[in-house]
Design a protein around this motif. Structure first.
Motif, PDB file in Angstrom:
ATOM      1  N   ASP A 112      24.033  76.220  50.332  1.00 45.31           N
ATOM      2  CA  ASP A 112      23.059  77.220  50.742  1.00 45.31           C
ATOM      3  C   ASP A 112      23.020  77.306  52.262  1.00 45.31           C
ATOM      4  N   LYS A 160      19.425  72.924  45.049  1.00 44.59           N
ATOM      5  CA  LYS A 160      19.944  74.290  45.152  1.00 44.59           C
ATOM      6  C   LYS A 160      18.839  75.302  45.388  1.00 44.59           C
ATOM      7  N   GLU A 161      18.752  76.296  44.498  1.00 46.68           N
ATOM      8  CA  GLU A 161      17.812  77.367  44.822  1.00 46.68           C
ATOM      9  C   GLU A 161      16.352  76.967  44.656  1.00 46.68           C
TER      10      GLU A 161
END
Lengths: 403, 291, 325
Positions: free
Chosen positions: A81, C278-279
């Protein structure tokens, strides 16, 4: 003070471990796998880009691996990310290259993050395909390690927009309303430049708005006064939808043309009748809800792999990343069993109009340029849906001509 | 020329009413519990999305969705108060700001994870039409938003002045100890304040969504709502509404007559100027500082 | 307890310094980069803690001063040809000047009003950066090259050393400041403005000084950050970066120098530790921050202080929960 330093030191020690350099014959390639490092925003407002990139790549990798992989090697992806921040992007890329030791990078990030990592990538001589960002620095100056994927050059946007508006929509008086942020600004500048250089036309008025604005009355009234034939809206879907609605409310009867970012289902959804006849161009040759068999096949495969995907996915980033993964896979295949960076680059440069299926634009790379795609597909909103328009540019691109 | 100005006036009032609605919720929580809720924008967003869930996914009719959303989001307000803000009741403003910001971000992230960043559509209660008068056009939905803002303010004003609950809230905001001695449950009043403020946020979200779409960053209007609240002095509900309309008007007119760049600036410059010269706003009362 | 004695010894101190000096040769580029970022954040956290933790002034615009420092350093270097070694301190001074400029009108404001004023300042500077695009590159950002010294471009390791030296210097200055009458004036103001005034402390002077110093720290850090990352972009310096800075000092410990360092290390490292989420990472960060605010308002340093010897200045409880204004 002492306590301070001690604590710092201890925390650092426990946080980091010592890494020693290990010589690899070719980084990222083993007998049975090839490691790809991807990065892009999966958190924050731009998360739809990175999530699309990640999921698109993974779908392609799954398909390629189940068909036997490449020269017997399976593809693996590590995706980092970057939260749309250049400093995080750099951290992610450094990790991928130096810690995870990837073979190549897949950039699913925005332009600023891409520009932020380019120098490091060039210095480390790692191949990178830039799928979504249109930052000029990727292809100019030419660097053999960088490849542009499905997106196209900023200059090409200007060429196609100006061509479509003047030749396709047959307009001479053009107004431009554009957002202040990076992508729409690039589009607006490029459009203005090519209107002038190719067709010797200046826009009758050029107004700007701010992302997040809820009202565009002042700008629209100014446009109305200038009485153009076509109004180009360059911005993002929320603002484009409001602009279209307010324009019709204020009595603007002109035809509206939108930048690539405005070609989104949200625009006809929110602007309703005001969006009918709205034209725009799209980076994929067929739209996401098309009944074309290749698109249907893609959507079915996507649904099978991600059964609980949210509405609105797959988006065009999913498709771009999926098709770009096939592009690099083809390059790897052509490079042969003894896969090295240089072989990969030479193999990529043999690609001519390659695409995995009709859902992708054809890609060409040569030893002089790594600009894969120069096509944009014009679309129009009809009955609340985007449908393709049959239109071809009236003149060839100058993009490849430049030194 | 006059036509142009009237059109701008209409546009300014219409965007200003959006700010006004958000400011109402802000001022409510501030008045009653001394908390400046930086998450109010996200409560608005949550309201719009929950309404989306009811009306589009579950296909309930408009007024039913509206009603259910208000109830649910009021519940959210009470939950937030209990879980996140009651423990911070004695904390300095600094902590409250960060805490409310953190809560707001969590709400926004959750929304983004579930619904992604696409712009969804929430239908208005009646079909949008355009009223035309000479050269001036008005969107009926915008008029509806302004009307609702005024009606809601009116109801709240009456509520605070006459009802028992309203009076209890006023006494709690003036003097917690005193209110407790009078037998008022301060905790209940806080919960109620947050419930109403959240409901206001949700109502704002539902009302403005047809005009701007439903997307996770809807709540960024909050900064403009701050300016609106400052004009009103943070202690007057009517002031907040007037403040919102004023901000909308100033933005629209400066966008037309100066430049759209200036339009971006003007709200913030207004904020700083007000803070420097009249922090208690045009309507608010100067608050005594307890030492 | 034996460990603690070891920490206090000179040998322990020397060991830490040696480790910090040799790390760049042992770490890969990723860890070195993260370490350098941590040091930059230590500088910001230290300055911000002086303003908010010690002097008790709420500021949401630390990222703005960082931006001013970063852009000033790069513009002076790239557009005006000034050598980086002069541009950097100058950038810090420019940021300090703007900090002074903000401090003066902010004198009359406290609590929420001050926070909003700093927020307005942040937004205005964001717009200025975007509009002055010929100078700043606007929304497209600006490439920030590494400086050269004696004809050689600084590589990752040498730049790290430079940042390390500056970090130590800034911590040293902060420590001396906190132990000086000015530092005590900061603490007095945070606890009770009225009482401080009664003691003869000039609120106006001290507040403005706090803003100026904190802005200098942030500006200097920005000037270091730019060539470290190699690219500056206005989005990097928004409200969320300021919140990130505030998170560092909240988690580390308000008003504590050690807290600034600990907080910077932990919070800069946090995205890395949370990579696996992660998200869901942002959601987790928000939850962690909230937990610290509710359950550990004195931060890590506060917890440490509670279990070990009392700190040499005012106890943690009053520092944070002082007066509600």
């Amino acid at each position: 003070m002492k306590k301070l330093l001690v604590c710092t030191g201890l925390i650092l020690l426990t946080t980091f471990f010592i890494v020693s350099e290990d010589a690899h014959s070719q980084q990222g390639v083993t007998n049975d796998s090839i490691l790809i490092g991807g990065f892009g925003p999966i958190t924050g407002p731009a998360a739809w880009i990175g999530l699309g990139a990640r999921d698109g790549i993974n779908l392609a990798i799954k398909e390629i691996n189940s068909a036997g992989g490449i020269q017997g090697r399976k593809l693996r992806l590590i995706f980092e990310d970057d939260a749309a921040s250049p400093s995080r992007a750099l951290a992610g890329v450094k990790k991928l290259v130096d810690q995870d030791k990837v073979f190549m990078l897949f950039c699913g990030a925005g332009s600023n993050s891409t520009v932020g990592v380019i120098d490091f990538v060039k210095e480390r001589k790692i191949p990178m395909i830039v799928s979504i960002a249109s930052a000029p620095g990727v292809t100019r100056p030419f660097n053999k390690y960088l490849f542009r994927g499905g997106t196209t050059e900023v200059a090409r946007y200007g060429e196609i927009y100006s061509d479509f508006v003047t030749q396709g929509l047959q307009a001479e008086k053009i107004a431009i309303i554009s957002g202040r942020d990076e992508y729409p600004k690039n589009e607006a500048d490029s459009l203005t430049k090519y209107l002038k250089s190719w067709f010797n036309i200046d826009p009758v008025v050029r107004v700007e708005f701010n992302a997040g604005d809820k009202d565009f009355t002042p700008q629209l009234l100014e446009i109305k006064k200038a009485n153009p034939e076509v109004v180009a809206i360059l911005g993002h879907p929320p603002e484009a939808a409001i602009i279209l609605r307010q324009a019709r409310e204020l009595g603007l009867e002109q035809h509206f043309f939108g930048g690539a970012a405005t070609v989104d289902p949200a625009v006809p959804l929110n602007a309703k009748f005001a969006a009918e006849g709205f034209t725009g161009t799209f980076l994929l040759p067929i739209y996401l809800d098309s009944k074309d068999t290749d698109m249907v096949k893609f959507r079915q495969a996507y649904k099978k792999e991600y059964p609980s995907h949210p509405a609105g996915r797959p988006n065009w980033c999913d498709v771009m990343a999926y098709t770009d993964t096939y592009v690099i896979a083809e390059g790897m295949k052509r490079a042969g069993k003894n896969l090295t960076v240089d072989k990969f680059i030479s193999a990529m440069e043999t690609l001519r109009d390659y695409r995995v299926s009709r859902i992708a634009t054809p890609r060409t790379f040569t030893s002089e340029h790594h600009i894969g795609n120069l096509r944009l597909q014009p679309l129009v909103v009809l009955n609340g849906r985007w449908v393709p328009l049959a239109w071809e540019p009236s003149r060839p691109s100058d993009v490849l001509k430049k030194p | 020329m006059l036509g142009l100005n009237i059109q701008l006036l209409v546009a300014g009032l219409s965007v200003g009413s959006i700010y006004a609605l958000v400011a109402l919720g802000l001022v409510m929580t501030y008045k009653a519990s001394d908390v400046l809720n930086f998450a109010q924008g996200e409560i608005l967003t949550a309201g719009a999305y929950i309404a989306l869930l009811f009306s589009v996914t579950l296909k309930f009719p408009y007024y039913q969705s509206f009603f259910l959303t208000i109830i649910l989001i009021s519940g959210l307000g009470i939950l937030l108060e209990r879980v996140a803000f009651r423990p911070l009741i004695m904390a300095p403003p600094f902590t409250i700001i960060i805490a409310t910001l953190a809560v707001g971000q969590m709400i926004k992230n959750l929304i983004r994870l579930i619904w992604q960043s696409d712009v969804h559509r929430l239908s208005p209660p009646f079909r949008m039409a355009i009223w035309k008068w000479q050269d001036i056009r008005v969107n009926t939905q915008a008029v509806w938003v302004i009307a609702c803002a005024l009606i809601i303010t009116g109801i709240l004003a009456v509520f605070f002045r006459s009802s028992w609950l309203g009076k209890a809230m006023r006494s709690v905001s003036q003097n917690q100890q005193g209110a407790r001695l009078m037998g008022i449950s301060v905790e209940r009043v806080f919960s109620l304040t947050w419930a109403i403020s959240a409901a206001l946020g949700a109502a704002a979200g539902i009302l403005i969504a047809p005009l701007i779409g439903v997307y996770p960053d809807m709540g960024l209007v909050l900064v403009k709502a701050f300016v609106a609240s400052i004009i009103g002095g943070f202690t007057s509900l009517a002031g907040a509404v007037v403040g919102g309309l004023v901000v909308g008007l100033i933005e629209t007119f400066s966008g037309a007559y100066i430049s759209s760049t200036f339009k971006e600036f003007v709200a913030f410059i207004l904020l700083i100027v007000l803070l420097m010269f009249r922090p208690y706003g045009l309507f608010g009362a100067k608050q005594a500082r307890r030492v | 307890m034996v460990l603690r004695e070891a920490f206090d010894s000179k040998i322990g101190l020397l060991a830490i310094v040696v480790i910090l000096l040799t790390l760049p040769w042992l770490l890969g580029s990723f860890y070195l980069y993260t370490l350098s970022l941590i040091l930059v954040n230590v500088i910001i956290a230290t300055g911000l803690n002086l303003l908010t933790g010690n002097a008790g002034q709420v500021s949401l615009c630390s990222s703005t001063f960082m931006a001013i420092g970063a852009y000033s350093a790069m513009v002076l270097n790239l557009k005006f040809g000034l050598t980086y070694w002069l541009a950097l301190p100058l950038a810090g001074l420019i940021a300090a000047a703007l900090g002074f400029g903000l401090g003066v009108p902010a004198l009359r404001l406290r609590g929420y009003y001050l926070a909003l004023a700093t927020l307005a300042f942040l937004e205005i500077i964001q717009i200025v950066i975007q509009e002055a695009s010929t100078l700043t590159g606007g929304v497209r950002g600006l490439l920030a090259p590494r400086p050269t010294f004696a004809g050689f471009k600084l590589n990752d390791q040498s730049f790290y050393y430079f940042i390390l030296v500056i970090t130590f210097l800034m911590i040293y200055i902060a420590r001396n400041l906190l132990n000086s009458p000015l530092g005590r004036a900061f603490n007095a103001i945070r606890n009770s403005e009225a009482a401080a005034q009664a003691l003869g402390i000039s609120l106006a002077q001290v507040k403005v000084i706090a803003f100026t110093i904190s802005a200098f720290y942030a500006g200097l850090a920005g000037g270091l950050y730019a060539p470290l990352v190699g690219f500056v972009d206005p989005v990097e310096f928004g409200l969320w970066t300021s919140i990130f800075h505030l998170t560092m000092i909240i988690v580390g410990g308000l008003g504590s120098l050690m807290g600034s360092v600990v907080g910077a290390v932990v919070i800069t490292g946090l995205p890395e530790w949370l990579r696996g989420l992660k998200e869901y990472r942002d959601l987790a960060s928000g939850a962690i921050l909230l937990c610290f605010l509710i359950f550990m308002p004195t931060g890590i340093a506060g917890m440490w202080g509670r279990f070990h010897r009392p700190l040499d200045h005012i106890s943690k409880e009053t520092e944070v929960n002082g007066t509600r204004s």
